[in-house]
Design a protein around this motif. Sequence first.
Motif, PDB file in Angstrom:
ATOM      1  N   PRO A 197       0.814  -1.072   0.110  1.00  0.00           N
ATOM      2  CA  PRO A 197      -0.005   0.057   0.210  1.00  0.00           C
ATOM      3  C   PRO A 197       0.848   1.371  -0.023  1.00  0.00           C
ATOM      4  O   PRO A 197       1.923   1.362   0.694  1.00  0.00           O
ATOM      5  CB  PRO A 197      -0.766  -0.164   1.300  1.00  0.00           C
ATOM      6  N   ASN A 198       0.747   2.263  -0.969  1.00  0.00           N
ATOM      7  CA  ASN A 198       1.105   3.465  -0.930  1.00  0.00           C
ATOM      8  C   ASN A 198       2.641   3.220  -1.285  1.00  0.00           C
ATOM      9  O   ASN A 198       3.523   4.100  -0.623  1.00  0.00           O
ATOM     10  CB  ASN A 198       1.070   4.244   0.301  1.00  0.00           C
ATOM     11  N   GLY A 199       3.049   2.377  -1.997  1.00  0.00           N
ATOM     12  CA  GLY A 199       4.662   2.028  -2.224  1.00  0.00           C
ATOM     13  C   GLY A 199       4.874   1.006  -3.125  1.00  0.00           C
ATOM     14  O   GLY A 199       3.871   0.829  -4.055  1.00  0.00           O
ATOM     15  N   LEU A 200       5.932   0.305  -3.229  1.00  0.00           N
ATOM     16  CA  LEU A 200       6.228  -0.475  -4.158  1.00  0.00           C
ATOM     17  C   LEU A 200       7.546  -1.857  -3.206  1.00  0.00           C
ATOM     18  O   LEU A 200       7.777  -1.250  -2.438  1.00  0.00           O
ATOM     19  CB  LEU A 200       6.899  -0.275  -5.464  1.00  0.00           C
ATOM     20  N   ARG A 201       7.660  -2.811  -3.828  1.00  0.00           N
ATOM     21  CA  ARG A 201       8.170  -3.893  -3.460  1.00  0.00           C
ATOM     22  C   ARG A 201       9.156  -4.561  -4.732  1.00  0.00           C
ATOM     23  O   ARG A 201       8.312  -4.897  -5.519  1.00  0.00           O
ATOM     24  CB  ARG A 201       7.502  -4.901  -2.618  1.00  0.00           C
ATOM     25  N   ALA A 202      10.249  -4.856  -4.423  1.00  0.00           N
ATOM     26  CA  ALA A 202      10.959  -5.503  -5.422  1.00  0.00           C
ATOM     27  C   ALA A 202      11.918  -6.357  -4.771  1.00  0.00           C
ATOM     28  O   ALA A 202      12.246  -6.267  -3.588  1.00  0.00           O
ATOM     29  CB  ALA A 202      11.734  -4.554  -6.292  1.00  0.00           C
ATOM     30  N   TYR A 203      12.485  -7.498  -5.415  1.00  0.00           N
ATOM     31  CA  TYR A 203      13.194  -8.485  -5.081  1.00  0.00           C
ATOM     32  C   TYR A 203      14.568  -8.757  -5.835  1.00  0.00           C
ATOM     33  O   TYR A 203      14.491  -8.596  -7.162  1.00  0.00           O
ATOM     34  CB  TYR A 203      12.609  -9.972  -4.840  1.00  0.00           C
ATOM     35  N   TYR A 204      15.689  -8.890  -5.063  1.00  0.00           N
ATOM     36  CA  TYR A 204      17.031  -8.852  -5.731  1.00  0.00           C
ATOM     37  C   TYR A 204      17.864  -9.996  -5.346  1.00  0.00           C
ATOM     38  O   TYR A 204      17.639 -10.620  -4.109  1.00  0.00           O
ATOM     39  CB  TYR A 204      17.845  -7.639  -5.542  1.00  0.00           C
ATOM     40  N   ALA A 205      18.655 -10.613  -5.884  1.00  0.00           N
ATOM     41  CA  ALA A 205      19.615 -11.742  -5.766  1.00  0.00           C
ATOM     42  C   ALA A 205      21.043 -11.033  -6.123  1.00  0.00           C
ATOM     43  O   ALA A 205      21.243 -10.392  -7.024  1.00  0.00           O
ATOM     44  CB  ALA A 205      19.272 -12.981  -6.297  1.00  0.00           C
ATOM     45  N   HIS A 206      22.131 -11.704  -5.634  1.00  0.00           N
ATOM     46  CA  HIS A 206      23.422 -11.371  -6.084  1.00  0.00           C
ATOM     47  C   HIS A 206      24.174 -12.576  -5.967  1.00  0.00           C
ATOM     48  O   HIS A 206      24.360 -13.375  -5.301  1.00  0.00           O
ATOM     49  CB  HIS A 206      24.002 -10.459  -4.815  1.00  0.00           C
ATOM     50  N   PRO A 207      24.833 -12.784  -7.054  1.00  0.00           N
ATOM     51  CA  PRO A 207      25.879 -13.946  -7.401  1.00  0.00           C
ATOM     52  C   PRO A 207      27.086 -13.922  -6.697  1.00  0.00           C
ATOM     53  O   PRO A 207      27.253 -12.710  -6.064  1.00  0.00           O
ATOM     54  CB  PRO A 207      26.091 -13.977  -8.963  1.00  0.00           C
ATOM     55  N   ASP A 208      27.432 -15.030  -6.054  1.00  0.00           N
ATOM     56  CA  ASP A 208      28.672 -15.031  -5.360  1.00  0.00           C
ATOM     57  C   ASP A 208      29.909 -14.160  -6.406  1.00  0.00           C
ATOM     58  O   ASP A 208      30.087 -14.537  -7.545  1.00  0.00           O
ATOM     59  CB  ASP A 208      29.232 -16.587  -5.274  1.00  0.00           C
ATOM     60  N   SER A 209      30.800 -13.499  -5.569  1.00  0.00           N
ATOM     61  CA  SER A 209      31.810 -12.721  -6.314  1.00  0.00           C
ATOM     62  C   SER A 209      32.983 -12.641  -5.191  1.00  0.00           C
ATOM     63  O   SER A 209      32.814 -11.913  -4.293  1.00  0.00           O
ATOM     64  CB  SER A 209      31.341 -11.547  -6.672  1.00  0.00           C
ATOM     65  N   GLU A 210      34.022 -13.235  -5.548  1.00  0.00           N
ATOM     66  CA  GLU A 210      35.127 -12.798  -4.607  1.00  0.00           C
ATOM     67  C   GLU A 210      35.691 -11.369  -4.786  1.00  0.00           C
ATOM     68  O   GLU A 210      36.296 -11.016  -4.049  1.00  0.00           O
ATOM     69  CB  GLU A 210      36.375 -13.675  -5.237  1.00  0.00           C
ATOM     70  N   GLU A 211      35.334 -10.715  -5.998  1.00  0.00           N
ATOM     71  CA  GLU A 211      36.017  -9.521  -6.049  1.00  0.00           C
ATOM     72  C   GLU A 211      35.288  -8.689  -5.306  1.00  0.00           C
ATOM     73  O   GLU A 211      35.834  -7.589  -4.603  1.00  0.00           O
ATOM     74  CB  GLU A 211      35.792  -9.178  -7.682  1.00  0.00           C
ATOM     75  N   THR A 212      33.852  -8.746  -5.261  1.00  0.00           N
ATOM     76  CA  THR A 212      33.009  -7.764  -4.367  1.00  0.00           C
ATOM     77  C   THR A 212      32.782  -8.238  -3.016  1.00  0.00           C
ATOM     78  O   THR A 212      32.084  -7.584  -2.230  1.00  0.00           O
ATOM     79  CB  THR A 212      31.740  -7.370  -5.011  1.00  0.00           C
ATOM     80  N   GLY A 213      33.087  -9.400  -2.659  1.00  0.00           N
ATOM     81  CA  GLY A 213      33.001  -9.989  -1.303  1.00  0.00           C
ATOM     82  C   GLY A 213      31.664 -10.537  -1.137  1.00  0.00           C
ATOM     83  O   GLY A 213      31.577 -10.843   0.053  1.00  0.00           O
ATOM     84  N   PHE A 214      30.886 -10.880  -1.929  1.00  0.00           N
ATOM     85  CA  PHE A 214      29.528 -11.572  -1.736  1.00  0.00           C
ATOM     86  C   PHE A 214      29.834 -13.031  -1.731  1.00  0.00           C
ATOM     87  O   PHE A 214      30.342 -13.733  -2.665  1.00  0.00           O
ATOM     88  CB  PHE A 214      28.337 -11.423  -2.915  1.00  0.00           C
ATOM     89  N   THR A 215      29.093 -13.708  -0.814  1.00  0.00           N
ATOM     90  CA  THR A 215      29.282 -15.148  -0.677  1.00  0.00           C
ATOM     91  C   THR A 215      28.026 -15.704  -0.080  1.00  0.00           C
ATOM     92  O   THR A 215      27.589 -15.353   1.072  1.00  0.00           O
ATOM     93  CB  THR A 215      30.583 -15.480   0.346  1.00  0.00           C
ATOM     94  N   LYS A 216      27.366 -16.887  -0.920  1.00  0.00           N
ATOM     95  CA  LYS A 216      26.139 -17.170  -0.357  1.00  0.00           C
ATOM     96  C   LYS A 216      25.125 -16.276   0.135  1.00  0.00           C
ATOM     97  O   LYS A 216      24.549 -16.340   1.115  1.00  0.00           O
ATOM     98  CB  LYS A 216      26.653 -18.250   0.687  1.00  0.00           C
ATOM     99  N   GLN A 217      24.798 -15.143  -0.703  1.00  0.00           N
ATOM    100  CA  GLN A 217      24.136 -14.121  -0.163  1.00  0.00           C
ATOM    101  C   GLN A 217      22.666 -14.560  -0.382  1.00  0.00           C
ATOM    102  O   GLN A 217      22.134 -14.993  -1.526  1.00  0.00           O
ATOM    103  CB  GLN A 217      24.593 -12.779  -1.123  1.00  0.00           C
ATOM    104  N   LYS A 218      21.773 -14.468   0.608  1.00  0.00           N
ATOM    105  CA  LYS A 218      20.364 -14.568   0.253  1.00  0.00           C
ATOM    106  C   LYS A 218      19.554 -13.608  -0.298  1.00  0.00           C
ATOM    107  O   LYS A 218      20.106 -12.378  -0.405  1.00  0.00           O
ATOM    108  CB  LYS A 218      19.483 -14.930   1.800  1.00  0.00           C
ATOM    109  N   PRO A 219      18.613 -13.807  -1.082  1.00  0.00           N
ATOM    110  CA  PRO A 219      17.781 -12.680  -1.755  1.00  0.00           C
ATOM    111  C   PRO A 219      17.409 -11.954  -0.701  1.00  0.00           C
ATOM    112  O   PRO A 219      17.186 -12.113   0.431  1.00  0.00           O
ATOM    113  CB  PRO A 219      16.575 -13.555  -2.365  1.00  0.00           C
ATOM    114  N   VAL A 220      17.283 -10.624  -1.258  1.00  0.00           N
ATOM    115  CA  VAL A 220      16.799  -9.527  -0.363  1.00  0.00           C
ATOM    116  C   VAL A 220      15.492  -8.945  -1.102  1.00  0.00           C
ATOM    117  O   VAL A 220      15.163  -9.026  -2.006  1.00  0.00           O
ATOM    118  CB  VAL A 220      17.700  -8.513  -0.249  1.00  0.00           C
TER     119      VAL A 220
END
Length: 716
Positions: A197-220
Motif C-alpha cells: 500500500p502506498n509504495g512498491l516492493r522488489a526482490y533482488y539476488a546477488h551472485p557469489d563474487s570474490e571481487e566484491t565480497g559476496f558469498t552465499k548471499q540470500k535474496p533481499v
Amino acid sequence: MSMIPRGTQVPARWRLLACGLALVASCGIAAAADGGIVDVHALPKLEGAVEDTSRSESWRLEYRMPTAEAVTAPALKKLLGADGWVPYVRPLDEKSTTLNFKKGRQGLSVHFTQALGRPDQSVVTYSSDRIYGNVPFPDGATDIMFDGTRPYLGCIAPTAFDATSDFFGREMAAIGWQKLTPETAARWTSSLDETVPNGLRAYYAHPDSEETGFTKQKPVMLTLTRRDDGRTNVEIRVAPFALPEVLEADSEMAGLPRPKPTKSARSLGSASSNKREISAAAMAELPAVLAFYQRELAARGWQENGSAPLAPGDEVAIKISSTDETGVLRLGRKYDLTMVSLTAQVKESALAARAKARKEADEKFLGDALGAAQQLIAADEARRKAQAASLSDAPLRALADSNTPVPLPESAEGVKFEGGDGHLEFSSTSSVKALTAFYRASLKPAGWKEQPSVINQPNMAVMEFAKGGKSISMTMMQMGPKVNVSASGSGLVMAAAKAAAVPEVQAKSAEPLKPDPESPLPVPTQRSSKSLATSKMPGSETPFRRELEASIPASLDEVLAFYRAELAKLGWQEKTGAAASAERAQIEFISPQGPAVLKLGRAKGETIVNLAQKNADAAVKADIMPKAGQARLMLGNMGPSEASLTINKQTVKIAAGAGGPQSPKGPMLDLPPGKYQYALRMSGRPHRTETLTVAAGEAWGLLVGPSGDVLPLQMY
C-alpha cells in the motif's frame, strides 16, 4: 626530504600531504589485496592527534586527542563525513557509543575512551569492518539503521518516491544486484508478493563474487513507501521466503529453549533457578519462531493456558505452565528480527517442596561430611604420630660451606635459596623441636633477637627474628616423614643475588582478540588459562560476586582495549581515575549489577586478568551489604565444637555449624577499613593468629574448618 618523528603533533596540512604521498605508493597494492578492508592508517585524523606507533596492524589505529570525548566525537564525525564516510547505527545497538561508518563496500568502527587519568583528553580507535552484504545508501538519508552481514537497511530518503525508486533501480544494479522475476525466483518461491500500500516492493539476488565480497548471499526484499512529508521510507532485508520455516534448536540458556539462528541472546538464572528468563533476537519470521516454541515447550511438558496481556512491542503473548512452573512467552517484530522473551517462575508449592528436599539433602550431606571428616582427622593424627616418631630429635650442627645468610642444618635437603627475593626453603629429617633449637642456638649469638610466637607445636612452629632493622620469619611444618622449612625476610636478601631488570618486550597477538560467547564474563578465546569463581549464600542461585581470572598471550594494551570494548557493549561505565602502565592497569567500572574492577598485570610473557563484579541487589537481599564506609565480616564454623574469634577488640562466639546448611546466617561484624589481626580459639586445637585486610564496601567470610583452620573468602 624532511623527516617527521612518529608520535609527535604535526600540522594537518603536512599530515595530509604525507598521507597523500603514501597512498600514491601503496593504494594500488592494498586495493588489490582486499578492496573490502580499509587501511585505517590512511584515514584523516583530527588536528592535534598523537598516534600510538606501538601497533602496526593495517586494520587498527589508535591516537590521543587533547580534547574530551564530548568534543572529539562530533568533530570526528564531521571530519569523516567530509571524506565521504556515512554514519549509521546497527540494529539493537542504539545505545552504543561506538560510531559506525560506511563508504562504498568498506566499513569503519570508531571507539572512544578517556585518556588514563586525563578527563580532558580522549583516545580514538579506528577499526576496519568488512561489509558482507553491500547495499547503496541514498544521498542525504537520515535515521540510517544498517547491518552489513545480512544485510539490513532502514532509512528515510530525502527524495520523493519516484526519484528514490530510480536511485535504487540504478545503484542496486551497479553493485551487482539482479532483480528477481517469477522465473528467476522459482528456486526459492513460487510467488512474489509485490503489493505494498502506498509504495512498491522488489526482490533482488546477488551472485557469489570474490571481487566484491559476496558469498552465499540470500535474496533481499526492497520496500519503498511514500511519506506525508514528501520523503520516502526505505527498507532492505532478507526476503522472507529465503528464511528457514522450520527452526532448529540451539544450545539451551537457563534451561530454556533457544532457536537457531539468533542475532543475539541473553539469559538470567540457571536451569535450577526459582525464576529464569531468556531473551533473543531470532533471524526468522514470527510464525516460524512461534512454531518452534510450541514444539519445544510441548516436548518439555509445558502447555498453553491462553493469551497474556500484550506489552509494548508484543504481537503474541501466551501464558504457559508445567507441573512446577508458570511462564509467559512474548514475541514481537523489530527491524527484520523476531524478538523473543520467555520467562518461567517456580510455583509456591514447588518452592516449598524444593526447600524441604534441599534441607534434607543438606542435613544428610553435613552429617556424612562431618563423619568422614572425623574419620580422616583420626587417621591423620595416627599417621602424623607414626611419622613424627621417625624424625630425629638429635642436636644439629651447621652445614659447612653454606652460602646462605643464615646457617643450614646438616640434615637440610633440597635447598632452594633466592637471595634477590630473600627466600629460603629446604626439607629435613630432623624434628621441628631439633630445628627450632638449632636456629635459636645459631642466630642468638649472631645478634638476632627472637620475637614471641603463639605457634610452637610439636608438628609446627613459627619463629620471628630481628636485628638492626632487618627481620627473618621462619615456618617449620611436619609434612609426612619430613619437616619443611620456609624462611623469608629482609635479613635473607643478598645484594649480589639481585639481577638487573630487563624490560619485557610484549608480543602482539597474531589476530584481534575475540570474545568467548560461552563465558559469563568477557574473556578472549585466545587464552592459556581461565577460572571463574562465584560467591553466594547456601540455597541461593544468585551470586553477589563473580571473579574471573585468565592468562592471555597478548600485550597488556591489546587486552585492555579488548575489555574496554567488550565491557562497554554490556553497559559497563568506566569511572575516572584509571591507573595504567606498561606492566599493570587497574580500572573501576559501574556495571548494571553493581561496582566492578578490572586488574591487569604481566607474568611469564602473558597478560594476567582479574575481573571482579559485584551484585548490589543480591547483597542487599542476602543482608550482607556493608554499611557505608565500612566492611562486613561474616563468620561460620564447620567444626564440631564452639569457636571464639577476637578481632578489633571484639570477641565473638561461633556455634558449631553456624553459617552452614542448618544455620545459614552466622555472626556478622562491621569494621572500618584496615588491616586486622585476629585470634581463633577452639577447644582441643592450637590457637591461631592471622591477619586480614578489608576495604570499604567489601564483605568477607571467615569459615572455621573442622581442624581449626580458618579460610578467608571475599563474598562481596
